[in-house]
Design an enzyme around this catalytic site. Sequence first.
Site, short mmCIF file in Angstrom:
data_model
loop_
_atom_site.label_atom_id
_atom_site.label_comp_id
_atom_site.label_asym_id
_atom_site.label_seq_id
_atom_site.Cartn_x
_atom_site.Cartn_y
_atom_site.Cartn_z
N GLU A 60 21.68 -43.40 -34.66
CA GLU A 60 20.21 -44.15 -34.64
C GLU A 60 19.48 -42.57 -34.62
OE1 GLU A 60 20.83 -46.23 -31.17
OE2 GLU A 60 22.87 -47.35 -32.12
N GLU A 75 13.83 -48.85 -28.57
CA GLU A 75 14.55 -49.23 -29.42
C GLU A 75 13.84 -48.67 -30.30
OE1 GLU A 75 17.47 -49.32 -30.38
OE2 GLU A 75 18.42 -50.51 -28.17
#
Length: 872
Positions: A351, A579
């Site tokens: 990520e 996120e």
Amino acid sequence: MAGLPLALLLPLLLPLLPPLPPARAAPPRPGATAMGAPGAPAPAPPNGTAGAAAAEPPNTAPSSPAAPGRPPGGGAGTTAAAPRRKLVRVKVVRKKVVKKKVVKKRPKAPAEDTAAPQEPSCPPLGLESLRVRDSQLRASSHKRYGLGAHRGRLNIQEDAGQWLEVDARGLTNFTGVITQGLNSIWTYDWVTSYKVQVSNDTYTWHPCRNGTEEAVFPGNKDPETPVLNLLPRPVVARYLRINPQSWFPNGTVCLRAEVLGCPLPDPNNIYAQHGQPLPASGLDFRHHNYKEMRKLMKRVSDECPDITRVYSIGKSYLGLKMYVMEISDNPGQHEVGEPEFRYVAGMHGNEVLGRELLLNLMEYLCREFRAGNPRVVQLVTETRIHLLPSMNPDGYETAYKLGSELSGWAMGRWTYEGIDLNHNFADLNTALWDAEDNDLVPHEFPNHYIPIPEYYTFANATVAPETRAVIDWMQRYPFVLSANLHGGELVVTYPFDMTRTYWKAQELTPTPDDGVFRWLATVYATSNLAMASEERRLCHYDDFTRFGNIINGANWHTVPGSMNDFSYLHTNCFEITVELSCDKFPHASELPAEWENNRESLLLYMEQVHRGIKGVVRDGDTEEGIANAIISVDGINHDIRTAPTMVPFRIRPYRDSDYDAVREVFAAGMSEHAPALCLHVLRRPWALLLLGCTFCLLLASARSLLLPLLALTLLLALARHLLGCAWGAYIQRCLDADLRDIAAAYGQSAGARFWVAEADERVVGTVGVRPAAADGGGDGGDGELVLKRMSVRRGYRGQGIGAALGRAALAFARQRGCRAVVLNTLMVQHEARALYERLGFRRHRQFVLPTIYGHLANCTITTYRYELDGSE
């Protein structure tokens, strides 16, 4: 961020049929997409798919007049028993299944200069990152509402049909296709081969050819590993279709896809071209591996040495350092009343957007501070900011080697040992809730600063070195506010992350400070351009827009052992999780847009650290600050406590009573360099040659390994002793020089000054300055001072004492109107050199000590210079 991939797949259900007859034109499709039920006949293939005997089409698909409704020409593939065809070259990246295990032998760290992955010439259109809209995707059939063509995105998931069509909304130079299978724990479904067709009007379709034959591309061999197929030749068109030809036996036609292509200018296109580069902002928009990340942080530190400091909080399992960039007006020093803030990125190595955003944030703060941006100047002056761009460097290097489109949903997520760092912190929630159920809180069991369980501290506990490093970091700095940057969704979550009912996967579990956490999450979500956009779409299947793009972490999915919960229960720090993007590893071309989406959010969230009540708790009699004083607020069952701040110290002029302490501090500090000096000498070629020859001669004469080893050990011990004696003699010469009579050497009548740092009622640091002409240092100019005898006791380092001593010397030089301050350091004084460079000193020259011993040991001295001309 979930423990299992959140992507669902586009099952394209296609019955198993015998080979189809030669291609014929497909009838126009009715207004609604037909249902692709098992056993239903497949649509006929489009014109031009008959195969090898057909003439080779041009690179650009010919355009036909547009028709209302865009009825498609067929596009179904054949069955699993496809005839033999010529295959094109393919790049397949195999993915390992990483499991937790006990590693007996620690592998070597990856090479720092690992070459960057071979990125395709054209970027992805954006199926995975949602730049391609749902209206641009069609399938020949769909299973039910909600499982349509829009689920056919790479790393997304789930539906059925015989072709998947992508509308690029303009002429595009298509260069490749990436596919995956169905992500499911119940079935095994993936496409093993497929064809690619292109069109400009959806009536006439042209197949991609490999020479004179229609190209059949190898598909997947497992559900998760992305497979890249480059087209034999790039082709220019507007529409592209993927026609599955064969699939996993006993499975169905299931695939996820991404298409590679470069948009071309089209004056007749009524749609705005997506993905156009944003105006350049001077930031480094690309993916940085470990070596490149270090270079960028070093460059920013060199550009802004007065407000930055780079330090390491520990090492990963493979030995990669976990670097942090500190940005403050007094880096390296905790100032009373100045809150400590941190951003953490890269907890999951694949990520990567948070990592690049923090690197860009370092550049932005440095540049804007130098430009005098009032907002940035105030933020840097009033806040101590810590940026950790890579908490899991081993995982990132694994994902980086595969590249943005081939790393998949999970490759690089975990550490090298297979540990998910977001489940690896101590579970303090259970202990707190058990105590609350037994009415033990807060009188017998604390509601804050909950101690770490004993089992978690054992050497054999399954705790990653990265986790231990971050916990030590939390305990060392009194952080107040933090955010943990992830990827794979567009939402902000806040504690608690773990459900109170242990057997529930989802449950609203608020903290006593729920109102504050909801505010913090809302600040980031409402200022984030992607989250706040009216065109905001779902990444997967959770509609977070109903809650303002924020959600209680436990109400999304339970995460025992999360860093957010640990930070809240073990320290004073409030932490949320952001996120950042649907795409975990966005293509480099998308980074400028992502920076614009998050720039204001990153700044505004940092500014929230100044909200609320802050101050100092002091003793009423002595006015001294009190550490670990508990502060309670009525109605909130979560206390905080005053930080055990950095030891209070003061800089004052030298007194005669400090004589012995000054000499002791200097001698102790210099003695610490003896081992480093020995290693430096032993690395000299003549030393290595001497040791090697001695060992070989003794081995040849003794015909035994024991005697050479013993002799070599004695020789090394003798060398260590001799070098120690020589270094001790050098220290004694210094003590017999200006430190013999400190008052006379640094008296005001001589134009000099000597300071000490006092803490805990003892001298813990020293520094002095003398005119260069009198000392013989620098260039001998009348307007120069030489900085000498800088030293800080070992137990008091890292608390800003050295920087404060250096600033006192520079302030004295400015007051006297000097034009420069110079100093000399040895090559083994690494910490001192780093301190001087942070203070703004620049390397002036280097030379080898002009003695026989100096040349033998290559004893290099570096002269640093701080120019004061024109300074305030």
